[in-house]
Design a protein around this motif. Structure first.
Motif, PDB file in Angstrom:
ATOM      1  N   GLU A 199      -6.503 -25.353  52.919  1.00 18.66           N
ATOM      2  CA  GLU A 199      -6.654 -25.911  54.309  1.00 18.66           C
ATOM      3  C   GLU A 199      -6.945 -24.675  55.084  1.00 18.66           C
ATOM      4  N   SER A 200      -7.598 -25.067  56.334  1.00 23.46           N
ATOM      5  CA  SER A 200      -8.297 -24.131  57.283  1.00 23.46           C
ATOM      6  C   SER A 200      -7.231 -23.089  57.740  1.00 23.46           C
ATOM      7  N   LYS A 201      -6.073 -23.336  58.031  1.00 15.41           N
ATOM      8  CA  LYS A 201      -5.014 -22.354  58.395  1.00 15.41           C
ATOM      9  C   LYS A 201      -4.646 -21.211  57.449  1.00 15.41           C
ATOM     10  N   ALA A 202      -4.907 -21.417  56.139  1.00 16.84           N
ATOM     11  CA  ALA A 202      -4.791 -20.499  55.275  1.00 16.84           C
ATOM     12  C   ALA A 202      -6.154 -19.678  54.919  1.00 16.84           C
ATOM     13  N   ARG A 203      -7.235 -20.368  55.335  1.00 19.71           N
ATOM     14  CA  ARG A 203      -8.436 -19.736  55.102  1.00 19.71           C
ATOM     15  C   ARG A 203      -9.213 -18.891  56.365  1.00 19.71           C
ATOM     16  N   VAL A 204      -8.189 -17.950  56.625  1.00 25.49           N
ATOM     17  CA  VAL A 204      -8.824 -17.173  57.705  1.00 25.49           C
ATOM     18  C   VAL A 204      -8.706 -15.876  57.500  1.00 25.49           C
ATOM     19  N   SER A 205      -8.934 -14.848  58.218  1.00 27.71           N
ATOM     20  CA  SER A 205      -8.907 -13.522  57.960  1.00 27.71           C
ATOM     21  C   SER A 205      -8.572 -12.588  59.134  1.00 27.71           C
ATOM     22  N   GLY A 206      -7.843 -11.299  58.965  1.00 26.86           N
ATOM     23  CA  GLY A 206      -7.458 -10.745  60.273  1.00 26.86           C
ATOM     24  C   GLY A 206      -6.227 -11.161  61.126  1.00 26.86           C
ATOM     25  N   LYS A 207      -5.273 -11.820  60.011  1.00 33.83           N
ATOM     26  CA  LYS A 207      -4.102 -12.287  60.704  1.00 33.83           C
ATOM     27  C   LYS A 207      -2.985 -11.517  60.332  1.00 33.83           C
ATOM     28  N   TYR A 208      -1.695 -11.826  61.036  1.00 34.88           N
ATOM     29  CA  TYR A 208      -0.591 -11.132  60.723  1.00 34.88           C
ATOM     30  C   TYR A 208       0.479 -12.397  60.805  1.00 34.88           C
ATOM     31  N   PHE A 209       1.004 -13.011  59.500  1.00 30.62           N
ATOM     32  CA  PHE A 209       1.851 -14.083  59.454  1.00 30.62           C
ATOM     33  C   PHE A 209       3.143 -13.812  59.096  1.00 30.62           C
ATOM     34  N   PHE A 210       3.870 -14.833  59.756  1.00 31.12           N
ATOM     35  CA  PHE A 210       5.410 -15.005  59.488  1.00 31.12           C
ATOM     36  C   PHE A 210       5.542 -16.439  59.184  1.00 31.12           C
ATOM     37  N   HIS A 211       6.023 -16.802  57.985  1.00 30.43           N
ATOM     38  CA  HIS A 211       6.361 -18.010  57.657  1.00 30.43           C
ATOM     39  C   HIS A 211       5.250 -18.953  57.887  1.00 30.43           C
TER      40      HIS A 211
END
Length: 261
Positions: A199-211
């Motif tokens: 999904e587009s929200k997972a196919r990103v780069s240069g992000k810092y994720f929490f949950h």
């Protein structure tokens, strides 16, 4: 037909790495484990019987890290590498080597995957700005700021790779302690999601994720001058060159596997 990914997870003989490995195996992916010694490797394979293999190497030893990269390239290339391994209660030198320099070396010596995932921490907010990197003075918070900087540098300089960092929260693992307040399952779900979902929200780069949600992070982490300084310092300390925008091949690997004096 569902695409099976080949995934390597460092530090997957216990904790979040082991849990993520089990989840990915159950989803039908080809998972390679990692442990720091043969005894832990046997334990890990018993806990995740569907795993395809386990690689052994002590991430606190620079030469073993380079040998580990060579062994990994014999199995790879991987679709995904999750830099999960980390230490908390250890000497500054040990923290820096395992949490920062080992991911740097492996990132550069492995054949480039499609996706790279680095484990940071909310504690990175307490990390000191990078001026002159001294491995004898690196705290856990510093190391989690630096590995986030590494991730963001990779995302910037390797546009063909999806590189993201994850804050798993303060979860009840051996590192976090039994009284840790955050949800253990959510602690590894984001790594799994970033590793395999399309999904587009997972196919990103240069992000810092929490949950599974992008979060703000320390402004120093996105400072390109500081990122470049970190890469230079890691290159100096490891002898491994950061290759910008190029696919690592076997010839290049053998060249970069030599420690420069």
């Amino acid at each position: 037909m569902k695409y099976c990914k080949t995934i390597w997870i460092t530090g997957s003989s216990d904790g979040l790495g082991l849990l993520a490995a089990g989840e990915l195996v159950r989803a039908g992916h080809r998972v390679i484990l990692h442990a720091r010694n043969p005894e832990r490797a046997r334990w890990a394979m018993q806990q995740v019987p569907g795993a395809k293999d386990v690689l052994v190497g002590d991430l606190s030893n620079l030469e073993e890290v380079k040998q580990l990269a060579e062994a990994a390239n014999q199995i790879g290339p991987f679709d995904v590498v999750i830099h999960n391994a980390g230490v908390y209660q250890a000497s500054p030198q040990h923290i820096f080597m395992v949490n920062v320099l080992a991911p740097y070396v492996l990132t550069n010596l492995l054949f480039k995957p499609e996706r790279l995932i680095y484990l940071s921490s909310d504690m990175h907010w307490q990390g000191k700005p990078l001026i002159n990197l001294d491995p004898d003075r690196v705290s856990y918070a510093d190391s989690k700021l630096y590995v986030l900087m590494l991730c963001l540098a990779v995302a910037r300089l390797w546009p063909s790779v999806l590189a993201n960092a994850v804050n798993p929260g303060w979860v009840p693992t051996k590192m976090g302690g039994s009284r840790a307040p955050d949800n253990l399952k959510k602690g590894y779900e984001t790594q799994v999601w970033l590793a395999v979902h399309n999904e587009s929200k997972a196919r990103v780069s240069g992000k810092y994720f929490f949950h599974q949600k992008p979060q703000p992070f320390h402004p120093d982490a996105s400072n390109e001058t500081l990122q470049d300084h970190l890469l230079e310092q890691c290159e100096k300390l490891s002898g491994v060159v950061f290759h910008e925008n190029t696919r690592v091949n076997k010839k290049k690997y053998s060249q970069t596997n030599q420690t420069r004096n």
